[in-house]
Design a protein around this motif. Structure first.
Motif, PDB file in Angstrom:
ATOM      1  N   LYS A   6      29.007 -60.097  42.552  1.00  0.00           N
ATOM      2  CA  LYS A   6      28.830 -59.304  41.330  1.00  0.00           C
ATOM      3  C   LYS A   6      29.343 -57.869  41.452  1.00  0.00           C
ATOM      4  CE  LYS A   6      26.948 -62.078  38.290  1.00  0.00           C
ATOM      5  NZ  LYS A   6      26.184 -63.137  38.948  1.00  0.00           N
ATOM      6  N   THR A   7      29.000 -57.225  42.549  1.00  0.00           N
ATOM      7  CA  THR A   7      29.411 -55.824  42.681  1.00  0.00           C
ATOM      8  C   THR A   7      30.107 -55.579  44.012  1.00  0.00           C
ATOM      9  OG1 THR A   7      27.208 -55.358  43.479  1.00  0.00           O
ATOM     10  CG2 THR A   7      27.651 -54.769  41.191  1.00  0.00           C
ATOM     11  N   ALA A   8      30.983 -54.598  44.005  1.00  0.00           N
ATOM     12  CA  ALA A   8      31.752 -54.278  45.212  1.00  0.00           C
ATOM     13  C   ALA A   8      30.827 -53.751  46.295  1.00  0.00           C
ATOM     14  CB  ALA A   8      32.822 -53.238  44.885  1.00  0.00           C
ATOM     15  N   PRO A   9      30.991 -54.213  47.542  1.00  0.00           N
ATOM     16  CA  PRO A   9      30.172 -53.671  48.632  1.00  0.00           C
ATOM     17  C   PRO A   9      30.507 -52.200  48.877  1.00  0.00           C
ATOM     18  CG  PRO A   9      31.876 -55.139  49.495  1.00  0.00           C
ATOM     19  CD  PRO A   9      31.936 -55.237  48.004  1.00  0.00           C
ATOM     20  N   ALA A  10      29.521 -51.447  49.334  1.00  0.00           N
ATOM     21  CA  ALA A  10      29.751 -50.023  49.602  1.00  0.00           C
ATOM     22  C   ALA A  10      30.607 -49.866  50.856  1.00  0.00           C
ATOM     23  CB  ALA A  10      28.415 -49.330  49.793  1.00  0.00           C
ATOM     24  N   PRO A  11      31.361 -48.779  50.935  1.00  0.00           N
ATOM     25  CA  PRO A  11      32.155 -48.567  52.145  1.00  0.00           C
ATOM     26  C   PRO A  11      31.272 -48.223  53.335  1.00  0.00           C
ATOM     27  CG  PRO A  11      32.313 -46.681  50.672  1.00  0.00           C
ATOM     28  CD  PRO A  11      31.558 -47.752  49.926  1.00  0.00           C
ATOM     29  N   LEU A  12      31.786 -48.417  54.533  1.00  0.00           N
ATOM     30  CA  LEU A  12      31.105 -47.941  55.736  1.00  0.00           C
ATOM     31  C   LEU A  12      31.252 -46.424  55.793  1.00  0.00           C
ATOM     32  CD1 LEU A  12      32.539 -50.431  58.396  1.00  0.00           C
ATOM     33  CD2 LEU A  12      30.424 -50.647  57.079  1.00  0.00           C
ATOM     34  N   ALA A  13      30.549 -45.827  56.751  1.00  0.00           N
ATOM     35  CA  ALA A  13      30.747 -44.384  56.959  1.00  0.00           C
ATOM     36  C   ALA A  13      32.202 -44.161  57.359  1.00  0.00           C
ATOM     37  CB  ALA A  13      29.820 -43.908  58.063  1.00  0.00           C
ATOM     38  N   PRO A  14      32.806 -43.066  56.886  1.00  0.00           N
ATOM     39  CA  PRO A  14      34.200 -42.815  57.253  1.00  0.00           C
ATOM     40  C   PRO A  14      34.342 -42.732  58.772  1.00  0.00           C
ATOM     41  CG  PRO A  14      33.441 -41.249  55.608  1.00  0.00           C
ATOM     42  CD  PRO A  14      32.234 -42.018  56.051  1.00  0.00           C
ATOM     43  N   ILE A  15      35.460 -43.242  59.268  1.00  0.00           N
ATOM     44  CA  ILE A  15      35.689 -43.243  60.700  1.00  0.00           C
ATOM     45  C   ILE A  15      36.430 -41.959  61.077  1.00  0.00           C
ATOM     46  CG2 ILE A  15      36.969 -44.427  62.531  1.00  0.00           C
ATOM     47  CD1 ILE A  15      36.361 -46.971  60.578  1.00  0.00           C
ATOM     48  N   PRO A  16      35.914 -41.244  62.071  1.00  0.00           N
ATOM     49  CA  PRO A  16      36.579 -39.980  62.418  1.00  0.00           C
ATOM     50  C   PRO A  16      38.015 -40.228  62.847  1.00  0.00           C
ATOM     51  CG  PRO A  16      34.913 -40.573  64.048  1.00  0.00           C
ATOM     52  CD  PRO A  16      34.777 -41.544  62.922  1.00  0.00           C
ATOM     53  N   PHE A  17      38.834 -39.275  62.542  1.00  0.00           N
ATOM     54  CA  PHE A  17      40.260 -39.406  62.805  1.00  0.00           C
ATOM     55  C   PHE A  17      40.588 -38.540  64.006  1.00  0.00           C
ATOM     56  CE2 PHE A  17      44.703 -38.365  61.090  1.00  0.00           C
ATOM     57  CZ  PHE A  17      45.244 -39.367  61.881  1.00  0.00           C
ATOM     58  N   ASN A  18      40.808 -39.174  65.141  1.00  0.00           N
ATOM     59  CA  ASN A  18      41.054 -38.411  66.364  1.00  0.00           C
ATOM     60  C   ASN A  18      42.538 -38.261  66.620  1.00  0.00           C
ATOM     61  OD1 ASN A  18      38.275 -38.159  66.931  1.00  0.00           O
ATOM     62  ND2 ASN A  18      38.301 -40.290  67.617  1.00  0.00           N
ATOM     63  N   LEU A  19      43.031 -37.090  66.328  1.00  0.00           N
ATOM     64  CA  LEU A  19      44.439 -36.846  66.611  1.00  0.00           C
ATOM     65  C   LEU A  19      44.595 -36.485  68.078  1.00  0.00           C
ATOM     66  CD1 LEU A  19      45.489 -34.824  63.492  1.00  0.00           C
ATOM     67  CD2 LEU A  19      46.500 -36.949  64.267  1.00  0.00           C
TER      68      LEU A  19
END
Lengths: 567, 438
Positions: A6-19
């Motif tokens: 019925k409804t879109a699942p929520a996103p996970l916590a954003p994944i840190p971007f390690n440059l």
């Protein structure tokens, strides 16, 4: 049972971007070096960037820095222009050079096994260019053509005026050389400028990719180590003028079917502490297709194909711009909506949801941009050239997410000042003046060459009775001494004109044209090689005679015509 | 100095190696194949759903249908309003699109990796819950008809590239029906056809889910089971194209005209090997030597030296079944299609008689390998490469052999295929010029 659908699942916590953390060093001659070893692909991206750009040019030599930059690949001590091109193609590599206000960059990408070959070609271009006379002649000719062409583009005319008004005596006021500047270029001037400014102690070298640090440093010492140090000159520039009132500048581009609107004021420079709040505020206001300005002026009102705002942050200063190209008859109505949005973001708090959407967009698009070696290199080059903090890329995410609704209000009130903006409109002055004159008490009008025009001239027509434009007109275009016949058929209903235009470009249908006084303006739409082509007609009627211009995006300068009405 | 560098580079050439993609495969009980490649260097993810249905599967009398149906897949499902996919991708900094090929159709998204589950939810929903309503169907049909007018009718060479090339080159195989279709057959299509097409081809056992990027394998497998695993396997078999294009036995010549063609053109076509044939890769190198960039043979000879053409190219259109190898030329002002045909065939004869030079081989391979490696840099590029391997080799792991195969191509291979696939009695020659000329 299938409730999960019925409804879109929520996103996970954003994944840190390690440059990756770059390795940094400096050669003895002062050339700074930044290396990121990235072994995933046998590729390498290289940049040699100078901390000075077009703003560094002497006041009487606008265009010198960009000319030297363009000419680096047109001949060196050991290679002709053609040999360099062939050698680059053989390696499957790409090399390009470009300059902006604040920097000059020579960029290369290649298979990493050719790193040494590409460095050799780069050192040839940067250390040993010869600026051959014949290549310089060709460059001059091409530049003069393109200067002529750009003056036919309303976006160029708008940017030219905006920079002049905002920056005054500051070099950011010049966005392009003039034909006279190009005529003045000599081989000696190029050689002299290159020797004084293309120096290692004012430059930084970047390598991202499949390289071994020590090997690369040895290569760099071999190819760039003997490059002689120079004297870094730091110039002082006059500050851009402070704005005290709202002004209106019109560039009269006769026959324009659209008005190119720019609403502008000074903003912030790249290292200003308000950068992140301003970025978020502008994302909500007008940066994209989900932003307020686009939703209002394009989606709701349908005045234009696109309407946006942006903050251009340069090294020493910056500007705010809200822009759109709109139909002539909604020029005034568009200004009204722009000012509504500029005031709204100052006066009302943005919603938490809007702010969250802006954060999702900005944090989401960042790693996608950094995915390729070229993209990552671009981010690191920008960080170093602008002197941003060491951890700028690493803390980007956190800085975006730290911005609050209150921050947005504060920076909106500080940097968006509807009472002090400069309004620049490129369009048919007679068509639009009446719609927009109430927006400022200080109005100036220029022609497309930049010469001032008297405002009274554009107001005479308003009271005169409309001329009769109806009938079949036989026109003659004067094209470089050749006479070309064109037929124009018009039907007039009060001030409205419809009909068709038959020319060498085919038959074009005219609808929505207007007669104001003795002036007739209309747009004929024709199809050429699958593209819709708009030909703008602007004429002045005197009894059974007509004279004026035809213009179209594919024609560099408007074509003049004269004609008679068939009896 | 030149000679020395040259020798060094040639030896160095074999060193361009790239780590193989770590491909994980599994097949669900309902027949859906899942290919995943974990790469956590960037917190992004590319999701591709590949369906084994392309323009060659257009229903009889419905040329252009597979492509038109692709447009319908962005419309509403039981649980998503129309254009929901745009919101789920563009608003979080990503993007999405789809494309219809002769042999397959793909749908794809790139998003920050924390949104992977959301997109798996959306893709699984449109695999099983699409609702074709009449209004959406009719408006999308108009959009596609407009696309036809723009691409085919408004372009002076549109009829040649978009219609005649395929119609006249194939006699038996459905590749003879252009993927864009034609206005009559597009107009004849109904919403009922769309529902039927969806039921026939859009099913888990006719699809491959390809996901590349930053995810946790166990968590990903769980989501796949939840959203795709519960889709039932439909009964009935999936119809497949079985027609085989016969070998050509004689030269065929055609003269076609269209309005507003400014310069005459000529196309010379031959049948290509199918994608799984080892000869296919050789034509990548041939294509680059003949028409990759301004130093290529056809540009140098026809455009630069002889000045008889403004464009001249060789194209290897390799497909699952036998596709096309074709030369194309558009005349320069005042020059003729005859002159171009003669020069193109002379260039072909040179390739058959003499080995291409070592320098040309090196340049072509450098350009091709650079292109391939740059394509593989992004998660989306990797997913595309895996998808092409699935489509053309039937095996996702074939993606890891591509550069090796390219590097192995020799000058002798080139001469051999040029003799094998091109003769005086297996070509179709199409002249194309302005209506009313001569």
């Amino acid at each position: 049972m299938n409730d999960f659908r019925k409804t879109a699942p929520a996103p996970l916590a954003p994944i840190p971007f390690n440059l990756p953390k770059p390795f940094e060093t400096e050669l003895e001659n002062g050339l700074k070096v930044v290396i990121i070893e990235d072994k995933r692909f046998p590729l390498v991206s290289l940049r040699l960037a100078f901390f000075k750009g077009d703003a560094n040019e002497p006041k009487d030599a606008v265009g010198l820095n960009s000319s030297v930059t363009s000419m680096l690949s047109e001949g060196t001590e050991n290679y002709s222009s053609a040999e360099l091109a062939e050698e680059i193609e053989r390696l499957g590599a790409n090399i390009s050079a470009s300059s902006s206000d604040d920097s000059t960059i020579i960029a290369a990408s290649a298979l990493s096994l050719y790193t040494s070959d590409v460095l050799r070609l780069l050192s040839e271009m940067i250390l040993r260019p010869t600026f051959p006379e014949n290549e310089l002649d060709l460059y001059r000719r091409n530049m003069l053509e393109s200067l002529k062409y750009q003056r036919s583009q309303s976006s160029f005319l708008a940017n030219e005026q905006t920079a002049r008004i905002l920056y005054g005596e500051h070099p950011y006021a010049n966005i392009s050389p003039t034909p006279a500047d190009i005529e003045k270029l000599t081989r000696e001037k190029l050689i002299d400028y290159h020797a004084k400014n293309f120096i290692p102690n004012d430059a930084i070298f970047f390598a991202v990719g499949n390289v071994e640090r020590d090997e690369l440093l040895a290569e760099l010492n071999d190819k760039f180590g003997k490059w002689e140090k120079g004297t870094v000159e730091t110039k002082e520039f006059p500050a851009p003028p402070e704005r005290t009132e709202r002004t209106l500048t019109i560039v009269d581009r006769k026959g324009s079917a659209q008005s190119n609107i720019v609403i502008s004021s000074l903003g912030i420079n790249r290292t200003h502490p308000d950068n992140f709040p301003v970025l978020l505020m502008n994302q909500i206001l007008g940066a994209g297709a989900s932003s307020r300005i686009f939703m209002n002026i394009r989606e709701e009102k349908g005045y234009t194909y696109g309407a946006y705002s942006r903050f251009d942050t340069k090294k020493l200063a910056g500007e705010f711009e809200a822009t759109a190209e709109v139909r002539n008859d909604v020029t005034g109505a568009s200004l009204k909506e722009f000012f509504y949005e500029l005031n709204r973001i100052r006066d009302e708090k943005v919603s938490e949801e809007e702010l969250q959407d802006a954060k999702s967009y900005l944090t989401g698009v960042f790693p996608i941009r950094a995915e390729t070696q070229e993209g990552l290199t671009g981010l690191i080059v920008a960080q170093k050239l602008h002197g941003l903090p060491e951890d700028y890329l690493q803390t980007y995410h956190a800085n975006v997410n730290a911005v609050t609704v209150e921050d947005i209000s504060r920076v909106a009130n500080q940097y968006i000042q509807p009472a002090k903006v400069a309004i620049i409109i490129v369009g048919d002055a007679e068509e639009i003046l009446e719609q927009v004159r109430d927006y400022s008490e200080k109005i100036e009008i220029f022609d497309t060459e930049g010469n001032p025009r008297e405002i009274e001239k554009y107001m005479q027509n308003e009271t005169a009775a409309n001329a009769n434009a109806g009938g079949n007109w036989d026109l003659t275009i004067d094209f470089q001494g050749q006479k070309i016949p064109v037929s124009l058929k018009l039907e007039q209903d009060n001030e409205d004109v419809n009909g068709k235009l038959e020319s060498m470009l085919g038959e074009g249908k005219i609808s929505g044209g207007k007669v104001r006084g003795t002036k007739v303006s209309a747009v004929a739409v024709t199809e050429m090689q699958g593209q819709l082509l708009e030909i703008s007609i602007s004429g002045n009627i005197d009894g059974d005679s007509i004279s004026g211009t035809l213009s179209a995006p594919v024609i560099p300068v408007p074509l003049e015509f004269t004609g008679k009405r068939q009896a | 100095m030149f000679a020395l560098t040259f020798a060094l580079s040639l030896t160095a050439f074999g060193q361009a190696k790239v780590a193989p993609l770590p491909i994980v495969e599994r097949t669900l009980a309902n027949g859906l194949r899942v290919v995943s490649v974990r790469d956590n260097t960037s917190p992004t993810v590319a999701i591709h759903v590949w369906y084994n249905v392309g323009s060659k599967d257009d229903p009889q009398g419905r040329s252009g249908f597979a492509h038109m149906f692709e447009h319908m897949m962005f419309k509403s499902t039981k649980n998503m309003p129309s254009e929901k996919l745009d919101r789920l991708t563009e608003d979080v900094g990503g993007f999405n699109n789809a494309s219809t090929w002769d042999d397959f159709t793909n749908y794809y998204e790139v998003v920050p990796s924390n949104y992977l589950e959301t997109l798996l939810w959306a893709e699984s929903d449109r695999m099983v819950n699409l609702e074709v309503d009449d209004k959406n169907f009719n408006s999308e049909r108009d959009v596609v008809k407009e696309e036809f007018r723009q691409r085919i009718l408004s372009n002076p060479y549109g009829m040649l590239f978009g219609q005649y090339l395929e119609k006249l080159s194939f006699t038996t195989h459905p590749y003879q029906r252009p993927g864009i279709g034609n206005l009559d057959e597009l107009q004849a299509a109904t919403p009922k056809d769309a529902r039927e097409f969806y039921k026939t081809f859009y099913r888990p056992d006719n699809a491959v889910l390809i996901v590349v990027g930053d995810f946790d394998q166990q968590q990903f497998d769980g989501w796949v089971d939840k959203y795709f695993g519960k889709i039932a396997k439909p009964a009935g078999t999936i119809p497949r194209v079985t027609a085989v294009e016969p070998e050509r036995t004689e030269e065929k010549r055609f003269m076609k005209t269209a309005p507003n063609v400014p310069f005459p053109a000529v196309a010379i076509t031959y049948l290509a090997p199918p994608s799984k044939d080892p000869d296919a890769v050789v034509f990548d190198v041939v294509e680059t030597i003949l028409s990759g960039g301004e130093s290529s043979r056809l540009y140098q000879e026809l455009v630069y030296k002889q000045q008889i053409a403004q464009e001249a190219s060789f194209n290897a259109d390799i497909r699952v079944d036998r596709g096309l190898l074709y030369f194309l030329g558009i005349a320069a002002e005042g020059k003729t299609a005859e002159a171009i045909e003669k020069s193109l065939l002379a260039e072909l004869a040179k390739m058959q008689k003499t080995f291409v030079t070592a320098k040309e081989m090196e340049k072509a391979k450098n350009q091709l390998i650079m292109q391939k490696l740059q394509e593989l840099e992004t998660n989306d590029g990797k997913a595309i490469a895996v998808e092409q391997a699935v489509a053309y080799d039937g095996d996702p792991k074939a993606v890891n052999e591509e550069i090796k195969k390219l590097q192995a191509v020799s000058a002798a291979d080139i001469q051999r295929v040029m003799k094998k696939y091109f003769t005086d009695t297996n070509r179709v020659v199409i002249y194309y010029q302005n209506e009313g000329a001569k």
